[in-house]
Design a protein around this motif. Structure first.
Motif, PDB file in Angstrom:
ATOM      1  N   GLN A 158       0.836  -1.195   0.000  1.00  9.40           N
ATOM      2  CA  GLN A 158       0.000   0.000   0.000  1.00  9.40           C
ATOM      3  C   GLN A 158       0.876   1.254   0.000  1.00  9.40           C
ATOM      4  O   GLN A 158       1.926   1.293   0.639  1.00  9.40           O
ATOM      5  CB  GLN A 158      -0.914   0.014   1.233  1.00  9.40           C
ATOM      6  N   GLY A 159       0.427   2.254  -0.745  1.00  3.33           N
ATOM      7  CA  GLY A 159       1.160   3.511  -0.792  1.00  3.33           C
ATOM      8  C   GLY A 159       1.580   3.864  -2.199  1.00  3.33           C
ATOM      9  O   GLY A 159       1.269   3.164  -3.174  1.00  3.33           O
ATOM     10  N   ASN A 160       2.333   4.972  -2.308  1.00  4.05           N
ATOM     11  CA  ASN A 160       2.782   5.442  -3.610  1.00  4.05           C
ATOM     12  C   ASN A 160       4.037   4.705  -4.047  1.00  4.05           C
ATOM     13  O   ASN A 160       4.492   3.764  -3.398  1.00  4.05           O
ATOM     14  CB  ASN A 160       3.027   6.955  -3.561  1.00  4.05           C
ATOM     15  N   SER A 161       4.611   5.159  -5.159  1.00  3.40           N
ATOM     16  CA  SER A 161       5.790   4.489  -5.695  1.00  3.40           C
ATOM     17  C   SER A 161       6.959   4.538  -4.724  1.00  3.40           C
ATOM     18  O   SER A 161       7.758   3.587  -4.656  1.00  3.40           O
ATOM     19  CB  SER A 161       6.195   5.139  -7.020  1.00  3.40           C
ATOM     20  N   GLU A 162       7.062   5.607  -3.969  1.00  2.00           N
ATOM     21  CA  GLU A 162       8.164   5.707  -3.000  1.00  2.00           C
ATOM     22  C   GLU A 162       8.046   4.641  -1.920  1.00  2.00           C
ATOM     23  O   GLU A 162       9.041   4.018  -1.537  1.00  2.00           O
ATOM     24  CB  GLU A 162       8.172   7.100  -2.366  1.00  2.00           C
ATOM     25  N   MET A 163       6.821   4.404  -1.429  1.00  7.25           N
ATOM     26  CA  MET A 163       6.628   3.387  -0.401  1.00  7.25           C
ATOM     27  C   MET A 163       6.888   1.991  -0.963  1.00  7.25           C
ATOM     28  O   MET A 163       7.466   1.128  -0.288  1.00  7.25           O
ATOM     29  CB  MET A 163       5.204   3.478   0.152  1.00  7.25           C
ATOM     30  N   LYS A 164       6.473   1.763  -2.191  1.00  4.10           N
ATOM     31  CA  LYS A 164       6.741   0.461  -2.813  1.00  4.10           C
ATOM     32  C   LYS A 164       8.242   0.240  -2.968  1.00  4.10           C
ATOM     33  O   LYS A 164       8.749  -0.880  -2.769  1.00  4.10           O
ATOM     34  CB  LYS A 164       6.041   0.390  -4.170  1.00  4.10           C
ATOM     35  N   ALA A 165       8.961   1.310  -3.341  1.00  7.54           N
ATOM     36  CA  ALA A 165      10.412   1.199  -3.484  1.00  7.54           C
ATOM     37  C   ALA A 165      11.073   0.912  -2.137  1.00  7.54           C
ATOM     38  O   ALA A 165      12.067   0.177  -2.067  1.00  7.54           O
ATOM     39  CB  ALA A 165      10.976   2.480  -4.088  1.00  7.54           C
ATOM     40  N   LYS A 166      10.538   1.464  -1.052  1.00  5.22           N
ATOM     41  CA  LYS A 166      11.073   1.178   0.283  1.00  5.22           C
ATOM     42  C   LYS A 166      10.881  -0.296   0.645  1.00  5.22           C
ATOM     43  O   LYS A 166      11.743  -0.912   1.273  1.00  5.22           O
ATOM     44  CB  LYS A 166      10.377   2.058   1.322  1.00  5.22           C
ATOM     45  N   GLY A 167       9.750  -0.865   0.247  1.00  6.40           N
ATOM     46  CA  GLY A 167       9.518  -2.280   0.504  1.00  6.40           C
ATOM     47  C   GLY A 167      10.530  -3.150  -0.218  1.00  6.40           C
ATOM     48  O   GLY A 167      11.033  -4.142   0.336  1.00  6.40           O
ATOM     49  N   TYR A 168      10.860  -2.789  -1.456  1.00 12.10           N
ATOM     50  CA  TYR A 168      11.871  -3.534  -2.209  1.00 12.10           C
ATOM     51  C   TYR A 168      13.249  -3.369  -1.568  1.00 12.10           C
ATOM     52  O   TYR A 168      14.045  -4.317  -1.507  1.00 12.10           O
ATOM     53  CB  TYR A 168      11.890  -3.057  -3.651  1.00 12.10           C
ATOM     54  N   LEU A 169      13.536  -2.166  -1.067  1.00  8.90           N
ATOM     55  CA  LEU A 169      14.805  -1.920  -0.385  1.00  8.90           C
ATOM     56  C   LEU A 169      14.921  -2.767   0.885  1.00  8.90           C
ATOM     57  O   LEU A 169      15.992  -3.286   1.207  1.00  8.90           O
ATOM     58  CB  LEU A 169      14.934  -0.428  -0.047  1.00  8.90           C
ATOM     59  N   ALA A 170      13.800  -2.925   1.617  1.00  5.79           N
ATOM     60  CA  ALA A 170      13.802  -3.765   2.819  1.00  5.79           C
ATOM     61  C   ALA A 170      14.101  -5.218   2.463  1.00  5.79           C
ATOM     62  O   ALA A 170      14.852  -5.908   3.161  1.00  5.79           O
ATOM     63  CB  ALA A 170      12.453  -3.653   3.534  1.00  5.79           C
ATOM     64  N   LEU A 171      13.533  -5.705   1.354  1.00  3.01           N
ATOM     65  CA  LEU A 171      13.808  -7.077   0.923  1.00  3.01           C
ATOM     66  C   LEU A 171      15.280  -7.247   0.584  1.00  3.01           C
ATOM     67  O   LEU A 171      15.907  -8.267   0.934  1.00  3.01           O
ATOM     68  CB  LEU A 171      12.938  -7.425  -0.284  1.00  3.01           C
ATOM     69  N   GLN A 172      15.878  -6.281  -0.100  1.00  2.41           N
ATOM     70  CA  GLN A 172      17.298  -6.357  -0.420  1.00  2.41           C
ATOM     71  C   GLN A 172      18.147  -6.420   0.854  1.00  2.41           C
ATOM     72  O   GLN A 172      19.126  -7.170   0.923  1.00  2.41           O
ATOM     73  CB  GLN A 172      17.714  -5.144  -1.257  1.00  2.41           C
ATOM     74  N   SER A 173      17.776  -5.638   1.875  1.00  2.00           N
ATOM     75  CA  SER A 173      18.522  -5.639   3.134  1.00  2.00           C
ATOM     76  C   SER A 173      18.439  -7.000   3.811  1.00  2.00           C
ATOM     77  O   SER A 173      19.437  -7.515   4.332  1.00  2.00           O
ATOM     78  CB  SER A 173      17.980  -4.552   4.060  1.00  2.00           C
ATOM     79  N   LEU A 174      17.242  -7.601   3.814  1.00  3.66           N
ATOM     80  CA  LEU A 174      17.072  -8.934   4.401  1.00  3.66           C
ATOM     81  C   LEU A 174      17.926  -9.961   3.666  1.00  3.66           C
ATOM     82  O   LEU A 174      18.603 -10.796   4.292  1.00  3.66           O
ATOM     83  CB  LEU A 174      15.596  -9.332   4.349  1.00  3.66           C
TER      84      LEU A 174
END
Length: 599
Positions: A158-174
């Motif tokens: 949920q959220g705009n493109s920036e929030m979606k990009a943050k979710g992808y960044l979290a996956l990369q960190s994991l």
């Protein structure tokens, strides 16, 4: 009225025929492609034209896209079905599949052959996607569609493109933290099986393109033997995918790697605290997704929920043994079977056929379980502990499933050996059978302490003869094969040797008319058969035994020397490659002999 209806139908068909009689075949082909490319706007089952749509889907899958035009049409159709956009370059040899967060560039030759395929996430440079290239060249469009679907799912937040990009960044960190943990205590010459059974996060394969990072965490002795007997083959064990998924609740997820370079005081991985600079509240959490749902104890599910701090939703409790039987039959057979059957026939070489009755213990609420398909979590530190719980569960499931076969009927009931498998308590179960030389029951209690430690005890009527199988022998046999039928076969073979030796002694006494010295111990190192067990003098009543589990914090390099295939008899918590956990009637002769030679 019926005559008028037939007339009007014939007139309509005549008009359609005249309308398209002058149309060239190329235009008709374009019309067919256009109809096939139209995306489904509602589920097929709810559409009144569902039979037509299903036929169109089958035609599309059957068509062999050989030309540039047909490949482009197939890619455009596939992208629309997955909710993505697509367009062709002015040169007509490049297809772009795009979304708000990523795009794929597929380069083609003029004859339709795939040159390359590149993937670029938002803000990143395009990189070659090898798995996508492979599937496109093989024209495996179902796999291509799965990759597109996985890529889209990375951004279902949920959220705009920036929030979606943050979710992808979290996956990369994991993913970076999990990869760093997989390197801890790892030696250069460590093999895959050692990583699977002893690694902190199992055997880890990094994400490539739309294929998620996956962790192989358990492999059975039968699978290892199969790989050994077929050089070059790659046998896969139980796997889970690592991904991210959107939720309705906010969770604090890391936006950068948290694994500290210095381990903790106890030697375990240490992590940096989740500060505002290193984390962010997102409507998402991480997921461990199973390729096939696995049956789990309700107590194990509760332990995982305690570790992760997140409830696993959508669970339906049922007797665990029923779930194991159902899951095993689904894996072994493609056709629908009557999973309510409770008895199964297992064939073994040089042995009477076994019949196993599975007592589900449905009356005991503590033996309930559920099929688990995914495990949500928010922090990488809980993954190693979750992996250990999953390994423990898979070891238990392997033993129970070894008694399950697709054979529900036996044509010849003569020379059958009957066994009953029943839950005992916690992670232990009992196997009841008739004493080979008496009419009393005997019992073997198998306690799966951890995935690396199994303790067994044999219980007989005090007045019955020994079966020549000590508790230690049975425990070692179980760990080597993780198969109940193979272990019971070994016990009956030992008992047969005792009976044969006793008959020989009696014949000597009758011939010489004088007493002979007591029977000496029967030791056969090749078949692991031991002297008569003291368990033969125990009562059939089951008694609790204290177990001392192996340390769960084993060094990976040390574990390598104790992996499957080590034939020395030390306190090895693993199993041997020379024994199979499943015994099936269709097993080849060479494989079966290799499986049985130590039993």
């Amino acid at each position: 009225m019926s005559a008028m209806t037939v007339t009007s139908t014939n007139a309509l068909m005549e008009q359609l025929y005249l309308k398209y009689q002058q149309k060239p075949w190329t235009e008709t082909l374009k019309l067919v492609h256009f109809c096939m490319d139209k995306p489904l706007r509602c589920p097929v089952s709810n559409d009144p034209d569902s039979p037509l749509l299903l036929c169109m889907e089958k035609i599309q899958r059957t068509l062999n896209a050989k030309s540039l035009f047909s490949v482009m049409n197939r890619l455009e159709s596939l992208s629309r079905q997955k909710g993505l956009n697509s367009h062709v370059s002015p040169s007509g040899t490049t297809c772009y599949i795009t979304s708000d967060m990523f795009y794929i560039e597929v380069q083609l030759e003029k004859d339709g052959n795939v040159i390359d395929a590149k993937l670029a996430h938002l803000g990143e440079a395009p990189v070659i996607c090898d798995d996508l290239v492979e599937h496109l060249r093989m024209k495996n469009y179902d796999a291509v569609g799965k990759i597109l679907e996985n890529l889209s799912n990375l951004y279902q937040i949920q959220g705009n493109s920036e929030m979606k990009a943050k979710g992808y960044l979290a996956l990369q960190s994991l993913e970076k933290d999990l990869y760093s943990m997989s390197l801890l205590d790892r030696t250069q010459d460590v093999n895959r099986v050692t990583e699977v059974l002893h690694g902190k996060v199992g055997h880890l394969v990094l994400r490539t393109g739309g294929t998620p990072m996956n962790i192989e965490f358990y492999i059975s002795p039968y699978q290892i033997l199969e790989a050994e007997l077929n050089p070059g083959s790659q046998v896969c064990g139980a796997k889970i995918d690592v991904t991210v998924e959107g939720t309705d609740m906010l969770h604090k997820l890391p936006l950068s790697p948290l694994l500290d370079s210095q381990p903790g005081e106890d030697g375990n991985p240490a992590f940096l605290p989740l500060t505002d600079e290193l984390s962010m509240d997102l409507s998402a959490y991480f997921l461990l997704k199973f390729h096939q749902p696995i049956p789990m104890f309700s107590s194990s599910i509760e332990e995982i929920q305690r570790l992760t701090g997140i409830q696993i939703t959508g669970l339906k409790l049922a007797p665990l043994y029923e779930l194991i039987v159902q899951s095993t039959l689904t894996e072994k057979c493609s056709e629908d079977l009557f999973t309510h059957k409770s008895h199964f026939f297992v064939s073994l070489p040089d042995c009477p056929k076994h019949c196993y009755f599975i007592n589900t213990g449905s009356a005991k609420p503590d033996l309930a379980g559920a099929l688990v398909s995914k495990i949500p979590f928010t922090h990488p530190k809980c993954v190693p502990d979750v992996i250990e719980i999953l390994r423990h569960q898979m070891a238990y499931n392997s033993l129970i499933s070894s008694c399950v076969s697709e054979k529900h009927r036996n044509g010849d009931d003569s020379e059958l050996l009957y066994f009953e498998v029943a839950p005992h308590k916690n992670t232990s179960f009992s196997v009841f059978f008739l004493h080979p030389m008496k009419e009393n029951l005997a019992c073997v209690i198998i306690d799966v302490v951890t995935s690396r430690e199994v303790q067994c005890s044999l219980h007989l009527n005090p007045r019955d003869p020994t079966l020549n199988s000590s508790d230690g022998f049975i425990s070692r046999a179980v760990k080597r094969c993780m198969s109940v039928p193979v272990v019971m076969r070994a016990i009956f073979r030992n008992a047969a040797k005792v009976e044969a030796h006793s008959e020989t002694q009696d014949m000597q006494v009758d011939t010489k008319q004088k007493p002979e010295p007591a029977c000496e111990q029967i030791i056969d190192l090749n078949s692991l058969e031991e002297s008569p067990s003291m368990a033969g003098h125990q009562d059939l009543v089951v008694t609790d035994k204290q177990s001392v589990p192996d340390s769960p914090k084993e060094n990976l390099s040390t574990a390598k020397s104790e992996t499957l295939g080590d034939n020395t008899e030390k306190s090895n918590p693993t199993v041997s490659m020379e024994t199979s956990c499943r015994v099936e009637e269709s097993t080849s002769t060479a494989s079966t002999e290799a499986v049985m030679k130590d039993m």
